[in-house]
Design a protein around this motif. Structure first.
Motif, PDB file in Angstrom:
ATOM      1  N   LEU A  53      59.541   9.732  18.649  1.00  0.00           N
ATOM      2  CA  LEU A  53      58.846   8.622  19.309  1.00  0.00           C
ATOM      3  C   LEU A  53      57.635   8.162  18.505  1.00  0.00           C
ATOM      4  O   LEU A  53      56.868   8.991  18.005  1.00  0.00           O
ATOM      5  CB  LEU A  53      58.348   9.069  20.689  1.00  0.00           C
ATOM      6  CG  LEU A  53      59.430   9.376  21.721  1.00  0.00           C
ATOM      7  CD1 LEU A  53      58.768   9.904  22.998  1.00  0.00           C
ATOM      8  CD2 LEU A  53      60.242   8.133  22.028  1.00  0.00           C
ATOM      9  N   PRO A  54      57.426   6.833  18.407  1.00  0.00           N
ATOM     10  CA  PRO A  54      56.140   6.358  17.893  1.00  0.00           C
ATOM     11  C   PRO A  54      55.059   6.648  18.943  1.00  0.00           C
ATOM     12  O   PRO A  54      55.365   6.816  20.138  1.00  0.00           O
ATOM     13  CB  PRO A  54      56.360   4.857  17.724  1.00  0.00           C
ATOM     14  CG  PRO A  54      57.491   4.507  18.619  1.00  0.00           C
ATOM     15  CD  PRO A  54      58.323   5.743  18.794  1.00  0.00           C
ATOM     16  N   LEU A  55      53.820   6.648  18.493  1.00  0.00           N
ATOM     17  CA  LEU A  55      52.687   7.011  19.362  1.00  0.00           C
ATOM     18  C   LEU A  55      52.694   6.229  20.684  1.00  0.00           C
ATOM     19  O   LEU A  55      52.461   6.773  21.759  1.00  0.00           O
ATOM     20  CB  LEU A  55      51.404   6.720  18.575  1.00  0.00           C
ATOM     21  CG  LEU A  55      50.110   7.241  19.167  1.00  0.00           C
ATOM     22  CD1 LEU A  55      50.154   8.767  19.271  1.00  0.00           C
ATOM     23  CD2 LEU A  55      48.926   6.793  18.308  1.00  0.00           C
ATOM     24  N   THR A  56      53.005   4.933  20.579  1.00  0.00           N
ATOM     25  CA  THR A  56      52.920   4.061  21.757  1.00  0.00           C
ATOM     26  C   THR A  56      53.935   4.404  22.842  1.00  0.00           C
ATOM     27  O   THR A  56      53.829   3.927  23.960  1.00  0.00           O
ATOM     28  CB  THR A  56      53.155   2.601  21.339  1.00  0.00           C
ATOM     29  OG1 THR A  56      54.243   2.594  20.415  1.00  0.00           O
ATOM     30  CG2 THR A  56      51.938   1.986  20.708  1.00  0.00           C
ATOM     31  N   LEU A  57      54.952   5.179  22.505  1.00  0.00           N
ATOM     32  CA  LEU A  57      56.005   5.470  23.491  1.00  0.00           C
ATOM     33  C   LEU A  57      55.905   6.884  24.064  1.00  0.00           C
ATOM     34  O   LEU A  57      56.762   7.305  24.838  1.00  0.00           O
ATOM     35  CB  LEU A  57      57.383   5.232  22.878  1.00  0.00           C
ATOM     36  CG  LEU A  57      57.696   3.769  22.541  1.00  0.00           C
ATOM     37  CD1 LEU A  57      59.106   3.636  22.011  1.00  0.00           C
ATOM     38  CD2 LEU A  57      57.520   2.863  23.756  1.00  0.00           C
ATOM     39  N   ILE A  58      54.891   7.619  23.666  1.00  0.00           N
ATOM     40  CA  ILE A  58      54.694   8.974  24.192  1.00  0.00           C
ATOM     41  C   ILE A  58      53.933   8.870  25.522  1.00  0.00           C
ATOM     42  O   ILE A  58      52.982   8.076  25.600  1.00  0.00           O
ATOM     43  CB  ILE A  58      53.877   9.816  23.180  1.00  0.00           C
ATOM     44  CG1 ILE A  58      54.678   9.980  21.871  1.00  0.00           C
ATOM     45  CG2 ILE A  58      53.492  11.168  23.756  1.00  0.00           C
ATOM     46  CD1 ILE A  58      53.906  10.618  20.747  1.00  0.00           C
ATOM     47  N   PRO A  59      54.297   9.594  26.547  1.00  0.00           N
ATOM     48  CA  PRO A  59      55.425  10.521  26.625  1.00  0.00           C
ATOM     49  C   PRO A  59      56.681   9.765  27.018  1.00  0.00           C
ATOM     50  O   PRO A  59      56.618   8.748  27.704  1.00  0.00           O
ATOM     51  CB  PRO A  59      54.997  11.474  27.727  1.00  0.00           C
ATOM     52  CG  PRO A  59      54.176  10.614  28.651  1.00  0.00           C
ATOM     53  CD  PRO A  59      53.479   9.607  27.780  1.00  0.00           C
ATOM     54  N   GLY A  60      57.816  10.277  26.604  1.00  0.00           N
ATOM     55  CA  GLY A  60      59.081   9.630  26.954  1.00  0.00           C
ATOM     56  C   GLY A  60      60.202  10.213  26.127  1.00  0.00           C
ATOM     57  O   GLY A  60      60.045  11.242  25.459  1.00  0.00           O
ATOM     58  N   ARG A  61      61.316   9.512  26.141  1.00  0.00           N
ATOM     59  CA  ARG A  61      62.506  10.006  25.443  1.00  0.00           C
ATOM     60  C   ARG A  61      63.328   8.785  25.022  1.00  0.00           C
ATOM     61  O   ARG A  61      63.632   7.920  25.854  1.00  0.00           O
ATOM     62  CB  ARG A  61      63.279  10.875  26.419  1.00  0.00           C
ATOM     63  CG  ARG A  61      64.390  11.675  25.823  1.00  0.00           C
ATOM     64  CD  ARG A  61      65.017  12.490  26.952  1.00  0.00           C
ATOM     65  NE  ARG A  61      66.319  12.919  26.555  1.00  0.00           N
ATOM     66  CZ  ARG A  61      66.639  14.189  26.297  1.00  0.00           C
ATOM     67  NH1 ARG A  61      65.749  15.151  26.467  1.00  0.00           N
ATOM     68  NH2 ARG A  61      67.846  14.510  25.913  1.00  0.00           N
ATOM     69  N   ALA A  62      63.650   8.696  23.732  1.00  0.00           N
ATOM     70  CA  ALA A  62      64.445   7.558  23.226  1.00  0.00           C
ATOM     71  C   ALA A  62      65.821   8.063  22.799  1.00  0.00           C
ATOM     72  O   ALA A  62      65.923   9.032  22.052  1.00  0.00           O
ATOM     73  CB  ALA A  62      63.737   6.913  22.042  1.00  0.00           C
ATOM     74  N   GLU A  63      66.843   7.381  23.292  1.00  0.00           N
ATOM     75  CA  GLU A  63      68.214   7.848  23.027  1.00  0.00           C
ATOM     76  C   GLU A  63      69.108   6.672  22.634  1.00  0.00           C
ATOM     77  O   GLU A  63      68.881   5.548  23.068  1.00  0.00           O
ATOM     78  CB  GLU A  63      68.820   8.457  24.308  1.00  0.00           C
ATOM     79  CG  GLU A  63      68.087   9.649  24.838  1.00  0.00           C
ATOM     80  CD  GLU A  63      68.508   9.980  26.284  1.00  0.00           C
ATOM     81  OE1 GLU A  63      69.242   9.172  26.892  1.00  0.00           O
ATOM     82  OE2 GLU A  63      68.093  11.035  26.775  1.00  0.00           O
TER      83      GLU A  63
END
Ligand code: NAD
Length: 463
Positions: A90-100
């Protein structure tokens, strides 16, 4: 009356979500059954190829059965990996999360195929479409009717009609099929028809794979040995009597070596197909009178415009026999010089300098394949660097087609999209982006009203 394929389409569409949701074991079982059925009925396949094209059994095994079998084996070995959900950092802007990335089937696919390798070019795309989890309609070419009947019978034995159906018929049938709102259309055929398919697909914005053709050159380096080049091209051009999308269309040889090339070509024809190929039981026939007439007309035009022609024996329309044919001194405006030949005629052109050779190749549409006969690495690399083509084979013919992971396809006029291996699987799949947030959603910290703190954070992000 225009046929209406709405019932066939609706059945495939209704089944698509259920098929997509089944475990991978279902796809594997169908592909294994297809492989077993084809192998069990190998002699029927041989008979169909003899009936449609007078194709030798070895050629049918190598160019029809083997590619389908290998594609199935390749899909079976890789399906778990290709369909696995990919997790991305994840890039910083999408933390926290999960990309799939989820590789899901597109839905309902239409496959329209040509006559020259009728089983291969119908069933290899089918293998990738089924591997990707789609339901499929197949439209084999009407010009190879025995093969089309064989394909229909094999498919009916393996798949229920709402999973895969075969529609046989001519151009009117193909045009009517294109009226349906397919999720993907995989077309193999000529560039002219390809552009009509793309226009039809635009009505519902169906994605397309277009596997087309064009003029594929053979560029011969001065140190390769022109006689040897001629011998090798004679074999390559003879396969399926030149009715191959990736056949060498014309040869480009150093001007001072043209006679050597011509001598080599004649010797190659004698070596592989005999002094009189008309008496060779394995020399493939031209598919149709219309195509035989086209080749003959183009040759007559070349002769009448001063071109030199060599043939080992005479063409015979009744048997649709057309001999291996060499043409030289053909002016540039002739059909043999400008149009895809798709038959056993090889025009030879010459070049004085590499710049001249490159200019000639680059003046035409980008080819499906560019063949290079050269042991001079720097020259080969210059050709690769200064031309564009769907694929290139150096010092051999056709072999890029046989590698299960090399993307197969053209570029612009010679095609859009790629087939084989993961490339084929992806043509029939939608790469779906999934981003998952948990309970804490920091997005809300950057929403209006834009306080000084928000401006500061955004300023820091973009700096
Ligand atoms: P084609 O384009 O005439 O026909 C191909 C298919 O399209 C057939 O099933 C035909 O019924 C259908 N068709 C014809 N007219 C149509 C229309 N107006 N609308 C919709 N569908 C239509 O090609 P062909 O003569 O069967 O095959 C020869 C051509 O195919 C050559 O140009 C060759 O280079 C190319 N080809 C390409 C590949 C490849 O993999 N890139 C492989 C084989 C052949």
């Amino acid at each position: 009356m225009t046929p209406d394929f709405t019932p066939e389409f609706q059945a495939l569409r209704a089944a698509a979500p259920r098929i997509a949701a089944l475990p991978l074991g279902h796809r594997r079982a169908r592909l294994k059954a297809l492989r077993a059925e084809l192998i069990r009925r190998r002699s029927e396949l041989h008979a169909a190829m003899r009936a449609d094209l007078n194709r030798p059994e070895v050629d049918s095994d190598l160019n029809e059965l083997l590619p389908v079998k290998e594609s199935i084996d390749h899909v079976l070995a890789n399906l778990s990996r290709w369909t696995r959900t990919e997790r991305l950092p994840l890039p910083l802007t999408l933390i926290p999360g999960r990309a799939e990335i989820h590789h899901e089937p597109k839905g309902v696919a239409l496959i329209v195929s040509p006559w020259n390798f009728p089983v291969n070019l119908c069933l290899v795309p089918l293998v990738y479409a089924v591997g990707a989890g789609n339901t499929v309609c197949l439209k084999p070419s009407e010009l190879a009717p025995a093969s089309a009947a064989f394909i229909a019978s094999v498919v009916e034995a393996v798949f229920p009609p709402d999973e895969v159906c075969v529609v046989q018929g001519d151009v009117a049938v193909a045009v009517a099929l294109l009226e349906q709102p397919w999720n993907h259309i995989f077309f193999t055929g000529s560039p002219g028809v390809g552009s009509k398919v793309m226009a039809a697909a635009s009505k519902y914005l169906a994605s397309v794979t277009l596997e087309l053709g064009g003029k594929s050159p053979v560029m011969v380096h001065e140190a390769y040995g022109a006689e040897r080049a001629g011998r090798r091209v004679a074999w390559a051009k003879g396969l399926n009597a030149g009715q191959v999308c990736i056949a060498p269309d014309y040869a480009l040889v150093p001007a001072a070596q043209r006679e050597d090339f011509i001598r080599g070509f004649k010797a190659g024809v004698a070596q592989h197909y005999g002094a009189t190929p008309s008496t060779n039981p394995d020399w493939v026939r031209i598919i149709q009178d219309r195509h035989w007439d086209r080749l003959n007309d183009w040759l007559e035009e070349a002769k009448s415009e001063g071109a030199q022609v060599w043939q080992p024996d005479a063409p015979d329309r009744e048997r649709r026999y057309f001999p291996p044919t060499l043409v030289w001194d053909a002016p540039e405006h002739l059909q043999v010089s400008c149009s895809e030949i798709f038959g056993p005629i090889l025009p030879v052109f010459t070049y004085g300098s590499t710049d001249e050779a490159l200019a000639r190749v680059n003046a035409g549409p980008q080819p499906l394949v560019l063949y290079v006969l050269s042991h001079a690495k720097a020259w080969t690399n210059r050709i690769l660097g200064e031309t564009r083509a769907g694929g290139t084979v150096v010092n051999d013919f056709y072999l890029h087609y046989m590698h299960p992971e090399l993307p197969f396809g053209g570029v612009n006029n010679s095609g859009i999209g790629k087939s084989h291996g993961i490339w084929g699987f992806r043509e029939f799949s939608n790469a779906r982006s999934v981003y998952r947030r948990g309970r804490f959603a920091p997005t809300m910290l950057l929403t209006p009203p834009y306080t000084g703190w928000v401006k500061k954070v955004v300023g820091w992000l973009v700096s």
